[in-house]
Write an enzyme that holds these catalytic residues in place. Structure first.
Site, PDB file in Angstrom:
ATOM      1  N   MET A 117       0.842  -1.197   0.000  1.00 24.49           N
ATOM      2  CA  MET A 117       0.000   0.000   0.000  1.00 24.49           C
ATOM      3  C   MET A 117       0.882   1.254   0.000  1.00 24.49           C
ATOM      4  O   MET A 117       0.417   2.342   0.337  1.00 24.49           O
ATOM      5  CB  MET A 117      -0.928  -0.011   1.210  1.00 24.49           C
ATOM      6  CG  MET A 117      -1.915  -1.180   1.146  1.00 24.49           C
ATOM      7  SD  MET A 117      -3.478  -0.865   1.977  1.00 24.49           S
ATOM      8  CE  MET A 117      -2.928  -0.534   3.622  1.00 24.49           C
ATOM      9  N   GLY A 118       2.166   1.064  -0.356  1.00 26.02           N
ATOM     10  CA  GLY A 118       3.037   2.225  -0.479  1.00 26.02           C
ATOM     11  C   GLY A 118       3.564   2.721   0.847  1.00 26.02           C
ATOM     12  O   GLY A 118       3.506   2.029   1.858  1.00 26.02           O
ATOM     13  N   LEU A 169       6.712   3.174   1.449  1.00 21.89           N
ATOM     14  CA  LEU A 169       7.599   2.012   1.581  1.00 21.89           C
ATOM     15  C   LEU A 169       8.694   2.245   2.616  1.00 21.89           C
ATOM     16  O   LEU A 169       9.252   3.334   2.715  1.00 21.89           O
ATOM     17  CB  LEU A 169       8.219   1.699   0.224  1.00 21.89           C
ATOM     18  CG  LEU A 169       7.203   1.442  -0.899  1.00 21.89           C
ATOM     19  CD1 LEU A 169       7.923   1.280  -2.232  1.00 21.89           C
ATOM     20  CD2 LEU A 169       6.349   0.214  -0.604  1.00 21.89           C
ATOM     21  N   HIS A 195       9.369  -3.368   3.415  1.00 18.60           N
ATOM     22  CA  HIS A 195       8.943  -3.600   2.023  1.00 18.60           C
ATOM     23  C   HIS A 195      10.151  -3.911   1.130  1.00 18.60           C
ATOM     24  O   HIS A 195      10.082  -4.756   0.250  1.00 18.60           O
ATOM     25  CB  HIS A 195       8.258  -2.348   1.449  1.00 18.60           C
ATOM     26  CG  HIS A 195       6.970  -1.990   2.124  1.00 18.60           C
ATOM     27  ND1 HIS A 195       6.827  -0.868   2.904  1.00 18.60           N
ATOM     28  CD2 HIS A 195       5.766  -2.604   2.131  1.00 18.60           C
ATOM     29  CE1 HIS A 195       5.596  -0.789   3.355  1.00 18.60           C
ATOM     30  NE2 HIS A 195       4.921  -1.832   2.907  1.00 18.60           N
ATOM     31  N   GLY A 237       4.893  -9.737   3.993  1.00 17.81           N
ATOM     32  CA  GLY A 237       5.599  -9.703   5.278  1.00 17.81           C
ATOM     33  C   GLY A 237       4.875 -10.519   6.336  1.00 17.81           C
ATOM     34  O   GLY A 237       3.651 -10.645   6.313  1.00 17.81           O
ATOM     35  N   ASP A 270       1.996  -8.982   9.205  1.00 17.38           N
ATOM     36  CA  ASP A 270       0.554  -9.254   9.102  1.00 17.38           C
ATOM     37  C   ASP A 270       0.388 -10.768   9.007  1.00 17.38           C
ATOM     38  O   ASP A 270       0.086 -11.308   7.938  1.00 17.38           O
ATOM     39  CB  ASP A 270      -0.016  -8.551   7.876  1.00 17.38           C
ATOM     40  CG  ASP A 270       0.043  -7.047   8.017  1.00 17.38           C
ATOM     41  OD1 ASP A 270      -0.795  -6.490   8.725  1.00 17.38           O
ATOM     42  OD2 ASP A 270       0.970  -6.441   7.448  1.00 17.38           O
TER      43      ASP A 270
HETATM   44  O1  PAF Z   1      -0.207  -5.739   3.590  1.00 19.05           O
HETATM   45  C1  PAF Z   1      -0.599  -4.814   2.858  1.00 19.05           C
HETATM   46  O2  PAF Z   1       0.079  -3.795   2.649  1.00 19.05           O
HETATM   47  C2  PAF Z   1      -1.966  -4.911   2.220  1.00 19.05           C
HETATM   48  O3  PAF Z   1      -2.884  -5.501   3.074  1.00 19.05           O
HETATM   49  C3  PAF Z   1      -1.958  -5.601   0.846  1.00 19.05           C
HETATM   50  C4  PAF Z   1      -1.536  -7.052   0.961  1.00 19.05           C
HETATM   51  C5  PAF Z   1      -1.011  -4.871  -0.089  1.00 19.05           C
HETATM   52  C6  PAF Z   1      -3.359  -5.565   0.237  1.00 19.05           C
HETATM   53  O4  PAF Z   1      -3.806  -4.274   0.062  1.00 19.05           O
END
Ligand code: PAF
Length: 281
Positions: A30-31, A33, A37, A147, A150
Site C-alpha cells: 500500500m506504499g 515504503l 517492504h 511480510g 501481518d
Molecule cells: O499488507 C498490505 O500492505 C496490504 O494488506 C496488501 C496485501 C497490499 C493488500 O492491500
C-alpha cells in the site's frame, strides 16, 4: 523501471514476461515504503526473473471509521525506492481502475478471516483477499511475497492461493525491526516521539513471553500475561493478545510447539499497531 497505471498494462507486461519464459514475481503493497517492504522486493528478486510491485491504498480493506483518508502516501518517494531496489515494474492504479462502477465481487476466506484482526476490523480481510485476488488475476505471478508482520493476512492469502488454484507461491518474509525492536510499519509515521517509545511495549511484551517459554512456561494465559504486563506498563491499550496455531490460527491453551504463534494488537494513542512472534524462536 516502468510505471503502469491501468490493469490492462500490468497484464500485458507480465504476459510478455511469461511468454519469454520468465518467472514473474509480485510484491503487493500500500506504499509509503520502508525497509520491511524493501526486504520483500529483495526476496522477490531472488525468486523471480522479473519483479512487479503494486502500490495501492486499497479502500475496501478500511472500515468506515478507519484511517483511509489519512493513510500515509508518498508515490514519488516510493518510486525512487523501487528504482533503487531494481524493481522492473510498479503498478499504481487509481481506485476506480480496481473497483470500476458496477463492481460487486468480493473474496472471503471463511473462518481464517473472522478472529484476531478480522474480529476487530470487520470486513478488513474481505477487502484484502479481494484486492490480492485481483492483483493475482492481473499479474498471474509465479511467486508473491508478503511480510510476516501481518501474520493473519499471510495465512489467509496462502489459503486463498491454494483454494482458488491460482498457481502462485505465496512467500512470507520475517518482520524487519528498528534497532530497538519496533516492527517496521507505515503506521509508525503516525507516532509522536513519546508514543514511539511506548510502542516498544509490543515487541518487549513478545520478547518477555518468549523468555518465559524458554524458561519452561507453556500455559497460554501466563504467556499472554507477560505481553499484557508490558502493554499495561506503557499505557498501550490492548486490542488482543492471542496464542494460536501458526497456520489455522486456532486458539491454544498451551504452547507445546515452538512454532505456536503469539500475536498482539494494541493502540498507542489513536494508532493501532500489531506484532507477532513464534513463541520458541
Ligand atoms: O499488507 C498490505 O500492505 C496490504 O494488506 C496488501 C496485501 C497490499 C493488500 O492491500
Amino acid at each position: 523501471m516502468r510505471v503502469v497505471r491501468t490493469p490492462a498494462e500490468l497484464t500485458e507486461w507480465t504476459e510478455t514476461a511469461r511468454r519469454q519464459g520468465r518467472r514473474v514475481g509480485l510484491v503487493p503493497t500500500m506504499g509509503f515504503l520502508h525497509q520491511g517492504h524493501l526486504s520483500l522486493m529483495v526476496a522477490c528478486r531472488e525468486r523471480a526473473d522479473v519483479t512487479a510491485v503494486s502500490i495501492f491504498v486499497n479502500p475496501t480493506q478500511f472500515g468506515p471509521t478507519e484511517d483511509l483518508a489519512r493513510y500515509p502516501r508518498d508515490l514519488e518517494g516510493d518510486l525512487e525506492k523501487c528504482r533503487a531496489a531494481k524493481v522492473d515494474t510498479v503498478f499504481a492504479p487509481e481506485a476506480g481502475a480496481m473497483y470500476p462502477p458496477g463492481h460487486r465481487t468480493f473474496v472471503e476466506v471463511t473462518g481464517l478471516q473472522d478472529g484476531l484482526c478480522g474480529g476487530r476490523r470487520p470486513g478488513h480481510f474481505r477487502g484484502v483477499a479481494t484486492v490480492v485476488t485481483q492483483l493475482f488475476a492481473l499479474a498471474r505471478p509465479h511467486v508473491a511475497v508478503f511480510g510476516e508482520k501481518d501474520w493473519q493476512q499471510l495465512q489467509i492469502l496462502r489459503r486463498l492461493a491454494v483454494d482458488l488454484h491460482l498457481g502462485v507461491e505465496v512467500v512470507g518474509m520475517p518482520i524487519i525491526r528498528e534497532p530497538d525492536g519496533l516492527a517496521m510499519s507505515s503506521r509508525n509515521a503516525y507516532l509522536s516521539p513519546p508514543e514511539r517509545t511506548r510502542a516498544l511495549a509490543l515487541s518487549r511484551g513478545l520478547a518477555a513471553a518468549r523468555a518465559r517459554w524458554a524458561a519452561g512456561e507453556r500455559g497460554a494465559e501466563a504467556l499472554r500475561e507477560a505481553v499484557r504486563a508490558e502493554l499495561g506498563a506503557a499505557e498501550v491499550r490492548e486490542d488482543y493478545v492471542a496464542l494460536v496455531t501458526p497456520d489455522t490460527l486456532e486458539d491454544l491453551q498451551r504452547a507445546d510447539r515452538a512454532d505456536a504463534r503469539l500475536l498482539v494488537a494494541g493502540f498507542v494513542g489513536k494508532t493501532r499497531l500489531i506484532d507477532n512472534t513464534a513463541i520458541g524462536c
